[in-house]
Design a protein around this motif. Structure first.
Motif, PDB file in Angstrom:
ATOM      1  N   LYS A 160      31.013   3.872  -7.047  1.00  0.00           N
ATOM      2  CA  LYS A 160      31.581   2.542  -6.876  1.00  0.00           C
ATOM      3  C   LYS A 160      31.436   1.661  -8.096  1.00  0.00           C
ATOM      4  O   LYS A 160      32.195   0.730  -8.273  1.00  0.00           O
ATOM      5  CB  LYS A 160      30.961   1.872  -5.643  1.00  0.00           C
ATOM      6  CG  LYS A 160      31.280   2.614  -4.350  1.00  0.00           C
ATOM      7  CD  LYS A 160      30.683   1.913  -3.142  1.00  0.00           C
ATOM      8  CE  LYS A 160      31.001   2.679  -1.873  1.00  0.00           C
ATOM      9  NZ  LYS A 160      30.405   2.062  -0.682  1.00  0.00           N
ATOM     10  N   GLY A 161      30.428   1.894  -8.917  1.00  0.00           N
ATOM     11  CA  GLY A 161      30.380   1.259 -10.218  1.00  0.00           C
ATOM     12  C   GLY A 161      29.910  -0.170 -10.244  1.00  0.00           C
ATOM     13  O   GLY A 161      29.826  -0.757 -11.310  1.00  0.00           O
ATOM     14  N   GLY A 162      29.572  -0.784  -9.141  1.00  0.00           N
ATOM     15  CA  GLY A 162      29.126  -2.140  -9.292  1.00  0.00           C
ATOM     16  C   GLY A 162      28.639  -2.826  -8.042  1.00  0.00           C
ATOM     17  O   GLY A 162      27.986  -3.857  -8.120  1.00  0.00           O
ATOM     18  N   GLY A 163      28.970  -2.300  -6.887  1.00  0.00           N
ATOM     19  CA  GLY A 163      28.532  -2.965  -5.675  1.00  0.00           C
ATOM     20  C   GLY A 163      29.030  -4.393  -5.617  1.00  0.00           C
ATOM     21  O   GLY A 163      30.139  -4.718  -6.031  1.00  0.00           O
ATOM     22  N   ASP A 164      28.188  -5.300  -5.151  1.00  0.00           N
ATOM     23  CA  ASP A 164      28.596  -6.680  -4.974  1.00  0.00           C
ATOM     24  C   ASP A 164      28.777  -7.421  -6.289  1.00  0.00           C
ATOM     25  O   ASP A 164      29.459  -8.430  -6.355  1.00  0.00           O
ATOM     26  CB  ASP A 164      27.563  -7.418  -4.102  1.00  0.00           C
ATOM     27  CG  ASP A 164      27.520  -6.893  -2.684  1.00  0.00           C
ATOM     28  OD1 ASP A 164      28.526  -6.301  -2.247  1.00  0.00           O
ATOM     29  OD2 ASP A 164      26.476  -7.053  -2.018  1.00  0.00           O
ATOM     30  N   ARG A 165      28.148  -6.929  -7.359  1.00  0.00           N
ATOM     31  CA  ARG A 165      28.224  -7.624  -8.645  1.00  0.00           C
ATOM     32  C   ARG A 165      29.482  -7.287  -9.426  1.00  0.00           C
ATOM     33  O   ARG A 165      29.842  -7.996 -10.358  1.00  0.00           O
ATOM     34  CB  ARG A 165      27.000  -7.273  -9.497  1.00  0.00           C
ATOM     35  CG  ARG A 165      25.678  -7.647  -8.856  1.00  0.00           C
ATOM     36  CD  ARG A 165      24.505  -7.289  -9.765  1.00  0.00           C
ATOM     37  NE  ARG A 165      24.523  -5.865 -10.128  1.00  0.00           N
ATOM     38  CZ  ARG A 165      23.672  -5.310 -10.984  1.00  0.00           C
ATOM     39  NH1 ARG A 165      22.759  -6.052 -11.580  1.00  0.00           N
ATOM     40  NH2 ARG A 165      23.727  -4.023 -11.247  1.00  0.00           N
ATOM     41  N   GLY A 166      30.104  -6.171  -9.108  1.00  0.00           N
ATOM     42  CA  GLY A 166      31.272  -5.736  -9.864  1.00  0.00           C
ATOM     43  C   GLY A 166      30.925  -4.913 -11.087  1.00  0.00           C
ATOM     44  O   GLY A 166      31.826  -4.517 -11.839  1.00  0.00           O
ATOM     45  N   TYR A 167      29.658  -4.645 -11.304  1.00  0.00           N
ATOM     46  CA  TYR A 167      29.235  -3.825 -12.436  1.00  0.00           C
ATOM     47  C   TYR A 167      27.878  -3.209 -12.120  1.00  0.00           C
ATOM     48  O   TYR A 167      27.146  -3.677 -11.249  1.00  0.00           O
ATOM     49  CB  TYR A 167      29.131  -4.659 -13.723  1.00  0.00           C
ATOM     50  CG  TYR A 167      28.015  -5.686 -13.696  1.00  0.00           C
ATOM     51  CD1 TYR A 167      26.733  -5.378 -14.157  1.00  0.00           C
ATOM     52  CD2 TYR A 167      28.230  -6.963 -13.179  1.00  0.00           C
ATOM     53  CE1 TYR A 167      25.707  -6.315 -14.105  1.00  0.00           C
ATOM     54  CE2 TYR A 167      27.209  -7.895 -13.123  1.00  0.00           C
ATOM     55  CZ  TYR A 167      25.949  -7.573 -13.591  1.00  0.00           C
ATOM     56  OH  TYR A 167      24.933  -8.491 -13.523  1.00  0.00           O
ATOM     57  N   ASP A 168      27.554  -2.138 -12.836  1.00  0.00           N
ATOM     58  CA  ASP A 168      26.203  -1.597 -12.887  1.00  0.00           C
ATOM     59  C   ASP A 168      25.696  -1.746 -14.302  1.00  0.00           C
ATOM     60  O   ASP A 168      26.492  -1.672 -15.260  1.00  0.00           O
ATOM     61  CB  ASP A 168      26.181  -0.118 -12.501  1.00  0.00           C
ATOM     62  CG  ASP A 168      26.319   0.094 -11.004  1.00  0.00           C
ATOM     63  OD1 ASP A 168      25.934  -0.805 -10.246  1.00  0.00           O
ATOM     64  OD2 ASP A 168      26.816   1.155 -10.605  1.00  0.00           O
ATOM     65  N   LEU A 169      24.408  -1.931 -14.459  1.00  0.00           N
ATOM     66  CA  LEU A 169      23.832  -2.086 -15.787  1.00  0.00           C
ATOM     67  C   LEU A 169      22.566  -1.253 -15.877  1.00  0.00           C
ATOM     68  O   LEU A 169      21.685  -1.360 -15.021  1.00  0.00           O
ATOM     69  CB  LEU A 169      23.538  -3.561 -16.078  1.00  0.00           C
ATOM     70  CG  LEU A 169      23.090  -3.901 -17.508  1.00  0.00           C
ATOM     71  CD1 LEU A 169      23.612  -5.278 -17.904  1.00  0.00           C
ATOM     72  CD2 LEU A 169      21.568  -3.879 -17.633  1.00  0.00           C
ATOM     73  N   VAL A 170      22.500  -0.409 -16.901  1.00  0.00           N
ATOM     74  CA  VAL A 170      21.287   0.359 -17.175  1.00  0.00           C
ATOM     75  C   VAL A 170      20.866   0.101 -18.612  1.00  0.00           C
ATOM     76  O   VAL A 170      21.703  -0.172 -19.487  1.00  0.00           O
ATOM     77  CB  VAL A 170      21.476   1.869 -16.929  1.00  0.00           C
ATOM     78  CG1 VAL A 170      21.717   2.145 -15.457  1.00  0.00           C
ATOM     79  CG2 VAL A 170      22.603   2.440 -17.774  1.00  0.00           C
ATOM     80  N   LEU A 171      19.570   0.174 -18.848  1.00  0.00           N
ATOM     81  CA  LEU A 171      19.004  -0.079 -20.168  1.00  0.00           C
ATOM     82  C   LEU A 171      18.454   1.206 -20.758  1.00  0.00           C
ATOM     83  O   LEU A 171      17.864   2.032 -20.047  1.00  0.00           O
ATOM     84  CB  LEU A 171      17.887  -1.113 -20.088  1.00  0.00           C
ATOM     85  CG  LEU A 171      18.277  -2.499 -19.574  1.00  0.00           C
ATOM     86  CD1 LEU A 171      17.041  -3.375 -19.415  1.00  0.00           C
ATOM     87  CD2 LEU A 171      19.276  -3.165 -20.517  1.00  0.00           C
ATOM     88  N   ALA A 172      18.614   1.374 -22.071  1.00  0.00           N
ATOM     89  CA  ALA A 172      18.099   2.550 -22.767  1.00  0.00           C
ATOM     90  C   ALA A 172      17.395   2.109 -24.041  1.00  0.00           C
ATOM     91  O   ALA A 172      17.977   1.371 -24.848  1.00  0.00           O
ATOM     92  CB  ALA A 172      19.226   3.510 -23.114  1.00  0.00           C
ATOM     93  N   PRO A 173      16.137   2.548 -24.261  1.00  0.00           N
ATOM     94  CA  PRO A 173      15.451   2.239 -25.521  1.00  0.00           C
ATOM     95  C   PRO A 173      16.008   3.107 -26.644  1.00  0.00           C
ATOM     96  O   PRO A 173      16.161   4.320 -26.490  1.00  0.00           O
ATOM     97  CB  PRO A 173      13.992   2.591 -25.215  1.00  0.00           C
ATOM     98  CG  PRO A 173      14.080   3.664 -24.170  1.00  0.00           C
ATOM     99  CD  PRO A 173      15.303   3.349 -23.339  1.00  0.00           C
ATOM    100  N   ILE A 174      16.322   2.489 -27.766  1.00  0.00           N
ATOM    101  CA  ILE A 174      16.851   3.202 -28.932  1.00  0.00           C
ATOM    102  C   ILE A 174      15.745   3.248 -29.987  1.00  0.00           C
ATOM    103  O   ILE A 174      15.608   2.356 -30.818  1.00  0.00           O
ATOM    104  CB  ILE A 174      18.124   2.534 -29.471  1.00  0.00           C
ATOM    105  CG1 ILE A 174      19.154   2.360 -28.343  1.00  0.00           C
ATOM    106  CG2 ILE A 174      18.706   3.352 -30.621  1.00  0.00           C
ATOM    107  CD1 ILE A 174      19.627   3.641 -27.706  1.00  0.00           C
ATOM    108  N   ALA A 175      14.929   4.272 -29.925  1.00  0.00           N
ATOM    109  CA  ALA A 175      13.749   4.383 -30.800  1.00  0.00           C
ATOM    110  C   ALA A 175      14.197   4.617 -32.241  1.00  0.00           C
ATOM    111  O   ALA A 175      14.927   5.584 -32.518  1.00  0.00           O
ATOM    112  CB  ALA A 175      12.855   5.513 -30.328  1.00  0.00           C
TER     113      ALA A 175
END
Length: 285
Positions: free
Chosen positions: A246-261
């Motif tokens: 669904k890609g976002g639920g109630d917010r309309g988006y999903d957000l994930v964080l990734a550390p770039i070492a």
């Protein structure tokens, strides 16, 4: 003395539709979220501002970059939220004709545009699922390779179907890329077969981080996209992955964080020195 934490990339997964105003509002909320969660740079998916397979209907929204309100709107968001932004891509008219281009922008936290990239490889395929796509009927492919300095490292630019052409990624590395963006709107069938495999392969063979924000879910124009926005380190390890569907639920988006070492690239390239080992030889058969 403790090492500084690795800067964070925010991958925004969307289910973009046919109304650019709605998509822009979703992006604004996502960037506020990314800033609140400490991201240094946010990455949007391919066609983040307008995803519409109806080329007649979408034509009302598409203009040359100088006449389009979209870049300025995203520049304002980057300024207000105080973070760097990779815009994924947007459809624009080419500057010298009436064909479209699929264009990415890299925008600094001060709102300045630091790089542009037009998708080189057009998605002209007939899939086993029966889906037929002919991007070249409306879009002109780009002809320039782009690399730009960002807070996460030197970033090489690509879009979606470019992922299948490893020679592009070798050229980006030759120009100093340490991180590669692959915004995408993969179909479900090709995503299930190749998405993870290709992204991890590009990371391993280049010794780069790969950041791939994706469209995911069922869109207003009727298509379905695979989702699974992915960040991969230079050793091929998945650092972050968004949910499918669904890609976002109630917010309309999903957000994930990734550390770039910052030291991961050097470590991977030292362990497997591809640049030193690479040789081109004439082989007679």
């Amino acid at each position: 003395m403790e090492a500084s934490p690795a800067p964070l990339a925010a991958l925004v997964q969307m289910t973009s539709g046919i109304d650019p105003a709605v998509n822009l509002a979703t992006i604004d909320h996502a960037l506020a979220d990314a800033t609140a969660r400490g991201a240094a740079m946010a990455f949007l998916p391919e066609m983040s501002l307008l995803l519409d397979r109806d080329r007649v209907r979408s034509a009302a929204h598409i203009a040359r970059e100088a006449d389009s309100p979209w870049p300025a709107a995203l520049q304002d968001m980057a300024r207000r939220h105080g973070l760097w932004l990779h815009t994924g891509s947007m459809p624009l008219l080419s500057d010298d004709g009436d064909r479209r281009v699929n264009r990415s922008h890299v925008i600094a936290a001060d709102g300045s545009i630091r790089a542009r990239y037009d998708k080189i490889h057009m998605f002209d395929v007939t899939l086993p699922s029966g889906e037929n796509w002919t991007e070249s009927a409306a879009y002109a492919g780009g002809g320039a390779i782009e690399v730009v300095d960002t807070p996460l490292g030197r970033l090489g630019l690509s879009i979606c179907y470019d992922l299948r052409f490893p020679e592009l990624y070798r050229a980006l590395v030759d120009r100093g890329a340490e991180l590669i963006a692959v915004p995408a709107a993969f179909t479900v069938s090709t995503g299930e077969a190749h998405w993870h495999l290709l992204l991890r392969a590009r990371a391993i063979e280049t010794g780069c981080h790969v950041v791939a924000a994706a469209q995911g879910g069922t869109h207003a124009d009727g298509r379905a996209t695979y989702g699974h926005s992915l960040a991969v380190d230079p050793w091929g390890t998945v650092l972050a992955e968004a949910a499918a569907g669904k890609g976002g639920g109630d917010r309309g988006y999903d957000l994930v964080l990734a550390p770039i070492a910052p030291d991961a690239v050097a470590g991977a390239r030292q362990a497997i020195p591809l640049a030193r080992s690479r040789a081109v030889r004439s082989i007679e058969i």
